[in-house]
Structures are given as C-alpha cells and as structure tokens.
Write a protein that holds these residues in place. Structure first.
Motif, PDB file in Angstrom:
ATOM      1  N   UNK A   1      65.468  72.393  13.002  1.00  0.00           N
ATOM      2  CA  UNK A   1      66.595  73.109  13.591  1.00  0.00           C
ATOM      3  C   UNK A   1      67.330  72.304  14.656  1.00  0.00           C
ATOM      4  N   UNK A   2      66.894  71.101  14.958  1.00  0.00           N
ATOM      5  CA  UNK A   2      67.653  70.260  15.879  1.00  0.00           C
ATOM      6  C   UNK A   2      68.909  69.762  15.157  1.00  0.00           C
ATOM      7  N   UNK A   3      69.993  69.569  15.893  1.00  0.00           N
ATOM      8  CA  UNK A   3      71.242  69.150  15.250  1.00  0.00           C
ATOM      9  C   UNK A   3      71.359  67.630  15.216  1.00  0.00           C
ATOM     10  N   UNK A   4      72.184  67.130  14.295  1.00  0.00           N
ATOM     11  CA  UNK A   4      72.460  65.698  14.234  1.00  0.00           C
ATOM     12  C   UNK A   4      73.061  65.225  15.555  1.00  0.00           C
ATOM     13  N   UNK A   5      73.923  66.055  16.128  1.00  0.00           N
ATOM     14  CA  UNK A   5      74.570  65.670  17.383  1.00  0.00           C
ATOM     15  C   UNK A   5      73.546  65.563  18.517  1.00  0.00           C
ATOM     16  N   UNK A   6      72.595  66.506  18.562  1.00  0.00           N
ATOM     17  CA  UNK A   6      71.578  66.454  19.609  1.00  0.00           C
ATOM     18  C   UNK A   6      70.767  65.175  19.512  1.00  0.00           C
TER      19      UNK A   6
ATOM     20  N   UNK B   1      60.864  90.442  17.493  1.00  0.00           N
ATOM     21  CA  UNK B   1      60.824  89.179  16.769  1.00  0.00           C
ATOM     22  C   UNK B   1      59.773  88.284  17.398  1.00  0.00           C
ATOM     23  N   UNK B   2      58.908  87.734  16.575  1.00  0.00           N
ATOM     24  CA  UNK B   2      57.774  86.949  17.090  1.00  0.00           C
ATOM     25  C   UNK B   2      57.655  85.637  16.319  1.00  0.00           C
ATOM     26  N   UNK B   3      57.308  84.577  17.028  1.00  0.00           N
ATOM     27  CA  UNK B   3      57.114  83.260  16.396  1.00  0.00           C
ATOM     28  C   UNK B   3      58.358  82.831  15.603  1.00  0.00           C
ATOM     29  N   UNK B   4      59.528  83.012  16.182  1.00  0.00           N
ATOM     30  CA  UNK B   4      60.767  82.734  15.462  1.00  0.00           C
ATOM     31  C   UNK B   4      60.858  81.277  15.023  1.00  0.00           C
ATOM     32  N   UNK B   5      61.261  81.091  13.793  1.00  0.00           N
ATOM     33  CA  UNK B   5      61.451  79.819  13.077  1.00  0.00           C
ATOM     34  C   UNK B   5      60.140  79.111  12.753  1.00  0.00           C
TER      35      UNK B   5
END
Length: 278
Positions: free
Chosen positions: A14-19, A182-186
């Motif tokens: 989920x990290x972005x290319x820009x990051x 919501x728990x343990x998202x992603x």
C-alpha cells in the motif's frame, strides 16, 4: 523542504510509488520508531540517515530537524503506520516549519480512519474523526456522551484491550447505535464487524482481540422514536414466538418491512424479549 510521508498500515504493497521516490531523495528521515522504519526502508532498498521524532522528544528533536531544514536539507517525516500528524506526532513540527516559511509537502497514502470509513457501509458525506479516547473511564465516558446529538459518523481509534469497555460505554450512553469495528486493516486477518452495538459486542465475547482497532458509530437518527410501537411489537412477537426466528433475523425482517432503522427495531426487540408474554 519537509515531506509528510504516509506509510503502510499493514500491507507493504500500500505504499505509493511517490512515497518510495521521496524517501530515496530526501537527506534525512524523521521516524516515530527508527527500528520500525529501518525495516521498511530496507524492504524497499532505501538507505538514508534516520533520526527519531516522537511525543517525548518532539521539542528537542523538533529543533534539530528544523535546523537541518534551515540548512537547506530535505526531511521526510514518517510514523510507524499511516499518515503522520493524524493521531500521531508531527503537527508541532509542521506548524513550526510553516511559521518559518519552510515548504511542507504532503505525500498521501494509507490512513486507517479513511480505510475503515470507506468500507463501513455508513454515510461518508460527513464524519467526525476523534482519534484515541482517553484510557481513563470517566474521561472516555464524558467524550462518548458528547457524541449523543451528533448527526455525523464518529470515527475512533481504540486499543484492543479497551474495545469491549468502549463498546459497553457506547451502548449505555448512546443506545443501540449501529457500529462498525474494523480490525487489523489491510493485514492477513483483516476483519469488519457491523451491526447494533450489542450484536457487535457478542461477536467479540470470549475472543482474544488483537491488532489496532477503528470504531465507527452511526449518526443519531433524525427519528429518535419508532413511530408505531404497537405495529413493531406485534410483528416482533409474531416472528419470535410463532415463527421462532432468531433476534437478528426478526429485527432484519421488521426493519425491512416497516422501513425503520435496524438499531431502533433492535432496541424494541430487546424489550419484547425481556418482557415475553404470549
């Protein structure tokens, strides 16, 4: 330049290319936990100087980071997970940088509150983000009480060890609101539990709750009373005692048939069950 860089909340994809590009280009990375961030940087093949920046050293390290920015260096601010400054350290540093005319650039990405809201099934046109409640019972209850008249979804963060206590306070102080946990998202064991707060609590009984938690509370209904108690009660009694439906199924059917909020029908169903008369 100060970059506010969002990092994954669980799934590294989920990290972005820009990051990734910004983290490779900056002169210094300021991290909530340098050990945690070093693992992230190593995963993506990034080698950069690290310095710590967290609540208990923000005054000292904030000045150190500002000095680097004044010298013309670029700095990336990251937290252990998600977007910096959102229930995480950072806003004092941003405020100081802005006051000195230093450019502050957001690098958007993962945020647990927004991820949970987007998948909650609750209205998303307006919401109130509160972050973490106090770990002191009296303060937590005072805060929850202040949400009573809110006409927006409330988004909270909570520690797993306090989830049940917080849900109990919501039920007691706000009534049978629909909530989403919501728990343990992603992550591998991501979980969403939706329904009237009593049902959600039942789903967590006798379980060891792990992972960070997001709680979303439905807004106060425009109709605070069920308009026809007699009709609601008659249908509930029929489904309970003639057709032997479970409470959940009876509530769902009556809510659909009469076009009423499920949380309000659920509250009436509890009363009918507690006062069972044939």
């Amino acid at each position: 330049m100060l970059y506010i860089v969002a990092t994954p909340i669980g799934n590294l994809e989920d990290i972005t290319f820009r990051a990734i590009r910004i983290l490779k280009e900056v002169d210094l990375v300021a991290a909530e936990d340098t050990r945690h961030t070093r693992k992230l940087l190593t995963h993506f093949g990034i080698t950069k100087p690290l310095t710590s920046y967290f609540d208990h050293n923000k005054s000292l390290k904030g000045e150190y980071i500002l000095d680097r920015l004044r010298d013309g260096l670029s700095v990336a601010l990251v937290t252990d997970a998600g977007t910096p400054c959102i229930s995480d350290p950072g806003y004092q540093l941003v405020r100081s940088a802005v006051s000195e005319g230093i450019a502050v650039v957001p690098i958007p990405g993962a945020c647990a509150a927004i991820a949970a809201l987007s998948a909650s099934g609750l209205p998303t046109d307006s919401f109130i983000f509160h972050g973490f409640l106090s770990n002191r019972s009296a303060r937590r209850r005072d805060c929850i009480s202040s949400f009573k008249e809110a006409k927006h979804v409330i988004v909270l963060y909570e520690a797993p060890v306090r989830l049940m206590a917080t849900l109990e306070d919501i039920r007691e102080l706000l009534g049978e609101r629909v909530v989403v946990v919501g728990r343990e998202l992603t992550k591998l064991h991501e979980e969403f539990v939706r329904g009237p707060v009593s049902e959600v609590m039942d789903s967590f009984v006798d379980r060891q709750i792990r992972g960070e938690v997001v709680i979303l509370i439905s807004p106060r209904s425009e109709e605070t009373q069920i308009p026809d108690f007699a009709e609601v009660e008659a249908r509930l009694r029929k489904y309970f005692f003639r057709e032997s439906l479970t409470l959940k199924d009876a509530v769902r059917r009556v809510s659909t048939e009469l076009g009423l909020p499920r949380s309000e029908v659920y509250a009436e169903a509890l009363r009918v069950k507690d006062n069972r008369l044939d």
